[in-house]
Design a protein around this motif. Structure first.
Motif, PDB file in Angstrom:
ATOM      1  N   GLY A  96       0.944  -1.219   0.093  1.00 51.37           N
ATOM      2  CA  GLY A  96       0.021   0.102  -0.056  1.00 51.37           C
ATOM      3  C   GLY A  96       0.840   1.117   0.045  1.00 51.37           C
ATOM      4  O   GLY A  96       0.288   2.363   0.140  1.00 51.37           O
ATOM      5  N   TYR A 122     -11.293   1.454  -2.716  1.00 54.14           N
ATOM      6  CA  TYR A 122     -10.182   0.252  -3.284  1.00 54.14           C
ATOM      7  C   TYR A 122      -9.008   0.500  -2.635  1.00 54.14           C
ATOM      8  O   TYR A 122      -8.532  -0.440  -1.922  1.00 54.14           O
ATOM      9  CB  TYR A 122      -9.911   0.210  -4.553  1.00 54.14           C
ATOM     10  N   PHE A 123      -8.498   1.824  -2.275  1.00 57.38           N
ATOM     11  CA  PHE A 123      -7.238   2.046  -1.706  1.00 57.38           C
ATOM     12  C   PHE A 123      -7.514   1.627  -0.085  1.00 57.38           C
ATOM     13  O   PHE A 123      -6.661   1.058   0.726  1.00 57.38           O
ATOM     14  CB  PHE A 123      -7.111   3.589  -1.526  1.00 57.38           C
ATOM     15  N   VAL A 156      -6.932  -1.998   0.050  1.00 63.59           N
ATOM     16  CA  VAL A 156      -5.543  -2.647   0.128  1.00 63.59           C
ATOM     17  C   VAL A 156      -4.854  -1.868   1.518  1.00 63.59           C
ATOM     18  O   VAL A 156      -4.112  -2.825   1.938  1.00 63.59           O
ATOM     19  CB  VAL A 156      -4.881  -1.650  -0.972  1.00 63.59           C
ATOM     20  N   LYS A 162     -11.840   5.337  -5.400  1.00 64.67           N
ATOM     21  CA  LYS A 162     -10.637   5.421  -5.013  1.00 64.67           C
ATOM     22  C   LYS A 162     -10.537   5.126  -3.300  1.00 64.67           C
ATOM     23  O   LYS A 162      -9.812   4.376  -2.950  1.00 64.67           O
ATOM     24  CB  LYS A 162     -10.080   6.845  -5.354  1.00 64.67           C
ATOM     25  N   LEU A 172      -3.139   0.304  -8.785  1.00 56.10           N
ATOM     26  CA  LEU A 172      -3.259   1.437  -7.741  1.00 56.10           C
ATOM     27  C   LEU A 172      -3.174   2.519  -8.593  1.00 56.10           C
ATOM     28  O   LEU A 172      -3.878   3.529  -8.315  1.00 56.10           O
ATOM     29  CB  LEU A 172      -2.214   1.148  -6.681  1.00 56.10           C
ATOM     30  N   ASP A 173      -2.246   2.771  -9.520  1.00 55.77           N
ATOM     31  CA  ASP A 173      -1.701   3.899 -10.363  1.00 55.77           C
ATOM     32  C   ASP A 173      -3.129   4.299 -11.210  1.00 55.77           C
ATOM     33  O   ASP A 173      -3.463   5.300 -11.420  1.00 55.77           O
ATOM     34  CB  ASP A 173      -0.659   3.894 -11.095  1.00 55.77           C
ATOM     35  N   ILE A 176      -0.203   4.536  -2.240  1.00 52.55           N
ATOM     36  CA  ILE A 176      -1.457   5.084  -1.960  1.00 52.55           C
ATOM     37  C   ILE A 176      -1.142   6.366  -1.536  1.00 52.55           C
ATOM     38  O   ILE A 176      -0.391   6.429  -0.670  1.00 52.55           O
ATOM     39  CB  ILE A 176      -2.322   4.256  -1.067  1.00 52.55           C
ATOM     40  N   HIS A 184      -0.528  -5.433  -9.158  1.00 52.11           N
ATOM     41  CA  HIS A 184      -1.083  -4.872  -7.899  1.00 52.11           C
ATOM     42  C   HIS A 184      -0.758  -3.212  -7.906  1.00 52.11           C
ATOM     43  O   HIS A 184      -1.642  -2.260  -7.839  1.00 52.11           O
ATOM     44  CB  HIS A 184      -0.682  -5.674  -6.734  1.00 52.11           C
TER      45      HIS A 184
END
Length: 397
Positions: free
Chosen positions: A56, A113-114, A117, A110, A98-99, A59, A94
């Motif tokens: 993570g 899902y962030f 993670v 965002k 994220l990007d 993030i 993965h």
């Protein structure tokens, strides 16, 4: 195969991320050879890896993450890959996802899902296909119907999907625009197949995925094509992680070379008592060392170029990031193959004995460097420097 998410630690800084990577790498290295030899899938190690918080770290701070630099991301992946390159490769998609989320998702997506993670969820991937025209072509289809979408298709090279809690799948609509659907691992119609039998990167479980009438809510779909419709650093981000894996393979092979070269018998004509006194071995080690450190320097420069493109996205900054990352990709592929081959030359005939399993370094290097051909990177770099032609924007640039 996948386990329930293990609650993840939240890393707060670049320095902490690197320190955590070193601690994990020391543990992962202990049984890396045995995992490769037995093709023992790293379920326990992956739980520790994602629970460490390293999955993570990209993030942004405003969403609760560390928002580390891509210099740090590359360093982390390099450190883990030097210990076990299969473990280093598994988070590649993965981190790429994220990007794409950051670039194309809604604010609600965002945060959702962030948050997943940061809690310890892992994304696998169902991106590439083995039967399509090329790596950037997709036959998997997504059909939208009011408040849901249906995905049908077949995928291969699905690194990490077997271990994932959520499987992001790429599919195209009737206009051939690419979307990513975030599919829960237990979704009916999603089947992950442990069919990877490559001679290298053996424990990535990069097998297949079938998608048969898989349905997800619209809130689980993002317009991934927008990450390439405009200049973003998503392509360079995907590629720098690949380069970091190869650099890690080279580092791991070099350390093994030093160890075994010290123990090798001296050549009959050398007049020396020990292998480590052989002047040609000494010179070869010196040559490998500077090549590896030179690759590390370019990898760091590539991370800085990505950070610049993220800070100020535009045609020029993204193109420069692609070019510098391509340089890192070329150098890391070359040194991974060279170091893993020189290992046997300098360690001597006994180094090929099966009990040492040293061939895993070359097998891993040869397998992983095939992800995208380095020969096209030379052209990309030269065409930009000589003719000012900016690289095409896609996941391989």
């Amino acid at each position: 195969m996948t386990t329930s998410p293990v609650t993840a630690h939240v890393i707060r800084s670049d320095a902490e991320a690197i320190a955590v990577a070193h601690r994990l790498a020391a543990r992962f290295a202990v049984e890396a050879s045995a995992r490769d030899r037995e093709r023992r899938l790293p379920v326990v190690e992956l739980d520790e890896f994602s629970a460490s918080g390293l999955w993570g770290i990209t993030i942004p701070k405003e969403y609760g993450g560390a928002g580390v630099s891509y210099v740090t991301v590359a360093e982390v992946i390099k450190i883990i890959s030097a210990a076990d390159s299969s473990l280093g490769q598994i988070p590649q998609n993965h981190l790429g996802v994220l990007d794409i989320l950051l670039q194309t998702a809604t604010e609600a997506q965002k945060r959702y899902y962030f948050g997943k993670v940061l809690q310890g969820h892992r994304f696998g991937n169902a991106f590439s296909e083995s039967k399509s025209k090329n790596a950037g072509a997709f036959e998997t289809r997504i059909r939208f119907d009011k408040d849901s979408a249906q995905i049908d298709g077949e995928k291969f090279y699905c690194t990490g999907a077997l271990f994932a809690h959520i499987v992001p799948a790429v599919a195209v609509d009737e206009d051939n625009k690419a979307f990513i659907a975030f599919i829960e691992r237990d979704n009916p119609g999603l089947t992950v197949i442990d069919s990877w039998d490559g001679f290298g990167q053996r424990t990535t479980a990069s097998g297949g995925v079938t998608l048969k009438a898989v349905k997800v809510p619209l809130s689980a779909v993002i317009p991934a094509h927008r990450a390439f419709d405009v200049p973003t650093a998503d392509g360079p981000i995907s590629q720098i992680i690949q380069a970091a894996v190869d650099t890690g393979i080279a580092l791991g092979a070099l350390e093994e070379t030093k160890r075994y070269a010290r123990e090798a018998r001296p050549w009959i004509d050398s007049g020396q008592d020990h292998g480590w006194q052989d002047p040609f071995s000494i010179a070869a080690i010196g040559d490998l060392e500077w090549r590896v450190h030179g690759t590390e320097a370019i990898l760091r420069k590539a991370g800085q170029a990505i950070d610049a493109a993220l800070l100020n996205p535009g045609e020029d900054t993204v193109a420069r990031a692609s070019v510098v990352v391509a340089q890192a990709k070329v150098l890391s592929a070359e040194i991974a193959l060279l170091a893993s081959s020189k290992l046997f030359e300098l360690a001597g005939t006994r180094s090929v004995l099966g009990k040492y399993n040293l061939d895993r370094h070359w097998r891993n290097a040869r397998t992983h460097t095939l992800h995208d051909p380095a020969r096209w990177k030379y052209h990309l770099i030269g065409n930009y420097l000589l003719n000012g032609v900016k690289p095409a924007r896609h996941a391989w640039n």
